[in-house]
Scaffold this motif. Sequence first.
Motif, short mmCIF file in Angstrom:
data_model
loop_
_atom_site.label_atom_id
_atom_site.label_comp_id
_atom_site.label_asym_id
_atom_site.label_seq_id
_atom_site.Cartn_x
_atom_site.Cartn_y
_atom_site.Cartn_z
N ARG A 94 -3.25 16.21 -9.19
CA ARG A 94 -2.30 15.68 -10.18
C ARG A 94 -3.04 15.08 -11.37
NH1 ARG A 94 1.79 12.11 -6.85
NH2 ARG A 94 2.65 11.68 -8.91
N ASP A 96 -5.99 16.08 -12.44
CA ASP A 96 -6.47 17.24 -13.19
C ASP A 96 -5.36 17.84 -14.04
OD1 ASP A 96 -9.01 16.97 -12.14
OD2 ASP A 96 -8.72 18.49 -10.59
N GLU A 97 -4.16 17.85 -13.51
CA GLU A 97 -3.01 18.38 -14.25
C GLU A 97 -2.75 17.55 -15.50
OE1 GLU A 97 1.70 18.52 -13.36
OE2 GLU A 97 0.42 19.33 -11.77
N ARG A 99 -4.98 15.79 -17.06
CA ARG A 99 -6.11 16.05 -17.96
C ARG A 99 -5.90 17.35 -18.74
NH1 ARG A 99 -10.09 13.95 -21.07
NH2 ARG A 99 -10.91 15.83 -21.98
N ARG A 100 -5.42 18.38 -18.06
CA ARG A 100 -5.13 19.64 -18.75
C ARG A 100 -4.04 19.42 -19.81
NH1 ARG A 100 -5.91 21.54 -13.58
NH2 ARG A 100 -3.67 21.56 -13.13
N GLY A 101 -3.04 18.63 -19.47
CA GLY A 101 -1.98 18.33 -20.43
C GLY A 101 -2.51 17.60 -21.65
N ASP A 103 -5.61 17.79 -22.79
CA ASP A 103 -6.40 18.77 -23.55
C ASP A 103 -5.49 19.67 -24.40
OD1 ASP A 103 -8.76 17.76 -22.54
OD2 ASP A 103 -8.94 19.29 -20.98
N GLU A 104 -4.38 20.11 -23.81
CA GLU A 104 -3.44 20.97 -24.55
C GLU A 104 -2.82 20.22 -25.72
OE1 GLU A 104 -0.62 22.26 -21.60
OE2 GLU A 104 -2.13 23.46 -20.53
N ARG A 105 -2.48 18.97 -25.50
CA ARG A 105 -1.86 18.18 -26.56
C ARG A 105 -2.85 17.89 -27.69
NH1 ARG A 105 2.79 15.05 -23.49
NH2 ARG A 105 3.09 16.63 -21.88
#
Length: 138
Positions: A94, A96-97, A99-101, A103-105
């Motif tokens: 969760r 990591d999820e 963190r990916r969000g 990075d995308e933002r």
Amino acid sequence: MDAVRMQIGEVADQVGLSLRTIRFYEETGLVIPSGRSVGGFRLYSETDVSRLQLIKRMKPLGFSVEEIGDFLVVLDALGSSDLDPGEHPDLLARLDEVRRGVDERIASLVAKVEQAREFALQLTEVSAASRSSLDPSA
């Protein structure tokens, strides 16, 4: 570290949030004051202030109150001394999820800044062209 207790006004000044915003975060359960004074005033610890600073960093990235709340649950669980080892991989996934969000933002914000720069350049060019066409001495 958490021995220092601050009232809401001090916290608002330190974090750069309004009293109303801090109260809203309390109402939504994101940050609950660590205590109350004898007179009933909210008292915040340094941990509470750090939590507010984290929330303040997440808001400009477009995280909803619910998403922030979910993330704080993960952080709280990871910081818990009675963490069930079986939950650890799920919590890390969760994290990591999130963190990916982030990075995308950030990528989206970088793209918007680039578009804004291009627009500013275009405005400068149009302004310069307009000024030269209106200048009778040119």
